[in-house]
Write a protein that holds these residues in place. Structure first.
Motif, short mmCIF file in Angstrom:
data_model
loop_
_atom_site.label_atom_id
_atom_site.label_comp_id
_atom_site.label_asym_id
_atom_site.label_seq_id
_atom_site.Cartn_x
_atom_site.Cartn_y
_atom_site.Cartn_z
N ALA D 12 26.84 -76.79 -116.54
CA ALA D 12 27.43 -78.21 -116.34
C ALA D 12 27.48 -78.22 -114.73
O ALA D 12 27.13 -79.51 -114.21
N ASP D 15 23.79 -79.18 -113.70
CA ASP D 15 23.25 -80.40 -114.18
C ASP D 15 23.89 -81.49 -113.10
O ASP D 15 23.34 -82.38 -112.99
N ALA D 16 25.35 -81.36 -113.19
CA ALA D 16 26.03 -82.15 -112.18
C ALA D 16 25.42 -82.29 -110.90
O ALA D 16 25.19 -83.23 -110.21
N GLN D 19 22.42 -84.49 -110.68
CA GLN D 19 22.68 -86.04 -110.79
C GLN D 19 23.05 -86.40 -109.65
O GLN D 19 22.64 -87.49 -108.96
N VAL D 20 23.96 -85.68 -108.96
CA VAL D 20 24.84 -86.25 -107.78
C VAL D 20 23.77 -86.07 -106.64
O VAL D 20 23.44 -87.08 -105.76
N ILE D 34 30.09 -82.20 -106.65
CA ILE D 34 29.44 -81.62 -107.63
C ILE D 34 30.52 -81.13 -108.71
O ILE D 34 30.37 -80.98 -110.01
N SER D 35 31.49 -80.61 -108.01
CA SER D 35 32.57 -80.06 -109.20
C SER D 35 33.17 -80.88 -110.09
O SER D 35 33.48 -81.00 -111.23
N ALA D 37 31.82 -84.08 -110.80
CA ALA D 37 31.03 -84.31 -111.59
C ALA D 37 30.86 -83.37 -112.98
O ALA D 37 30.68 -83.80 -113.78
N ALA D 38 30.80 -82.29 -112.58
CA ALA D 38 30.86 -81.11 -113.49
C ALA D 38 31.96 -81.07 -114.21
O ALA D 38 32.01 -80.23 -115.27
#
Lengths: 192, 192, 192, 192
Positions: D12, D15-16, D19-20, D34-35, D37-38
């Motif tokens: 996760a 992946d995040a 995206q970011v 990031i965290s 978004a995850a």
DNA sequence: AATGAATGAGCATTCATTCAT
DNA sequence: GATGAATGAATGCTCATTCAT
């Protein structure tokens, strides 16, 4: 040409550091608390001191300098040994009682890993005069034949103990001041 | 809630704390470093000590207890005052030199804000015997008439100074041990 | 608001930016490092470039302008297509090898979000001449019938790859220069 | 015994990050973004990746691995060279178009100073198969006699250019895919 | 009870930009 | 215009403590 670096701010930061560290302890004092107490922005602290450690070392030097000044200013160069020592003693403990915050900060910095050896060396320099007195007094057999730095350390630790008691029992301050000096003098002076 | 199951772990954590704190300093020692050194999981530390502060206070008590034991075990109740004091002094400085890590930790905890007043009070209790000796000696006019706790503090601070010098110059350790006691005795004993 | 007084400083800042960014990377280059390298005060940078992004966009334009100048200066308008392309190619890769710092900066700016679309559009303008050559060559059936900007992009990316190899293996530089052009020409030219 | 480290969270976070970073750029992406978004706490990111740089290097490896998998899965080991190359090409550009975010991240990481040499070396390993094809094809005189890594780099840069055009003009994607391969093949293959 | 992953407040320091001199 | 001190928001990372396993 730009705004010059301000001595006021430099001093304000050191002063603020003393107050806050005395109150909360070094490790519990964020730089933000110091800058806030000094009335400057958080970033400003770092234009005057590169790092927190640098600030702390500067603080150590500054307080030691003040201590030396308090002890050695007006030193009676031509008095008898005992009077000279008494003078230094009195100045020292009076300073410690008058400047409790500074003393408390010193108590913490003394054992702190953040103070470098170089800082300690530099800070010791201004006390050379007292060391000379000790050295001569030993040669004169006025003081007993112990290593100079040991005598000096005994004096410092007894003074600190004395100051603690003076601060804790202000009414008996004068007694402790006298008693402490007696212990020191009797401890290190030659009897005849 | 029940008594922790393993006294081993309790002790292992305290031991580990001593080593790590002596090496890195209290404020630079995360609980994770202590648990790691103790060979237990991070969370386990907190089943034995509710908080880091609780651990530190327990550490203070434990080391003080050991110090008292070292000083008072085998105390020569029927010897002369000077011999009694000398005994305590010797035990104390020998302990400090033998247990450098513990001494270094004490140096830090002594001035730490994390140690509560209650802890300090409790920790002082085991030293009552020495205090009684002091009290009686003053009544006997063997020691000068200073407040007992002041004499006690003088002894402690001189001992600490002495231990520092012994540790720094091991070859001269015996000399410092003797010199330190002389300073103490001459400082607090009545003459003649 | 008026044109900055000193073109020297404007250029000095851009030059400094190239050196420092090439060395440390865009995101690791504070404006203070650029102003320092340029020999101007931190604040001065902002009288020449409103923001760091503005500086970076100006830098992009400037380097692209130089690239275009290097490629198109002395363009042999009346030579055969292949010679024209070869000329452009040679100029380009020679520039890239001679101006490594600028090339490295471009590598970073190319993919940077700080470069606006407008900047990219403006920067592309000076290359119109080459595009015209491509267009005419396709009409002539000298080059295969691909979209002009695609051919252009192929040339740019092959040139970049070629320059990288030339920089990494200077002894084989001439070979790479020739090989790169062969790949390009064979890739885009009509056979027979 | 404790909660085991979760592969889900590891994934996760990666992946995040994709995206970011694709959206905001690497240097403009705080670990907190990031965290968030995850869907994990800020500190959790650091139990899975020691530092931001470690995360970024892991990301690089992961994307490269996926790329290699996309390109080499189902590789027609017994087809003709041209078909093999075409296969790799098609897989590659299709992957790039399908995984735009990953491609954008790679564009940034490729030139980033945060990616270590070791990471780059490790990431290159899975592409050894393609390199072998190139090597053999050169020996067979199917491909022209250029250094293998140069051919490989030409392919990569042309593919990237192609993907960019496909992404920008989706309607013409198939044309670009074919055109790009033609440029590559004609550029590197021996005629007749 | 033991474990160690999860949490999120907290911190030292940086840096683009502003502004007093 | 030039300077560099002042600003404070932003950031990567730590760490005491909690809690799911």
């Amino acid at each position: 040409m730009a705004r010059p670096r301000s001595e006021d701010k430099h001093a304000a930061i050191l002063d603020a550091a003393i107050q806050v560290i005395a109150e909360r302890g070094l490790s519990a004092t964020p730089t933000s608390a110091i800058s806030k107490a000094a009335g400057v922005a958080e970033g400003t602290l770092f234009t005057y001191f590169k790092t927190k450690d640098a600030l702390v070392n500067a603080l150590y030097l500054e307080i030691k300098r003040e201590m030396a000044e308090a002890m050695m200013g007006g030193f009676p160069h031509h008095a008898a040994i005992r009077q000279q020592l008494q003078y230094v003693w009195d100045c020292f403990v009076r300073w410690g009682v008058a400047e409790q915050a500074k003393k408390q900060v010193m108590d913490q910095l003394k054992t702190s890993i953040h103070i470098t050896d170089e800082t300690r060396t530099v800070a010791a320099a201004p006390f050379a005069v007292v060391e000379r007195v000790f050295r001569e007094s030993i040669a004169n057999r006025v003081l007993r034949d112990y290593p100079v730095h040991f005598i000096w350390a005994c004096m410092a630790s007894l003074a600190e103990t004395t100051m603690d008691h003076m601060a804790r029992e202000p009414d008996a301050a004068a007694n402790y001041q006298r008693a402490g000096f007696e212990v020191l003098w009797n401890g290190i002076a030659n009897r005849d």
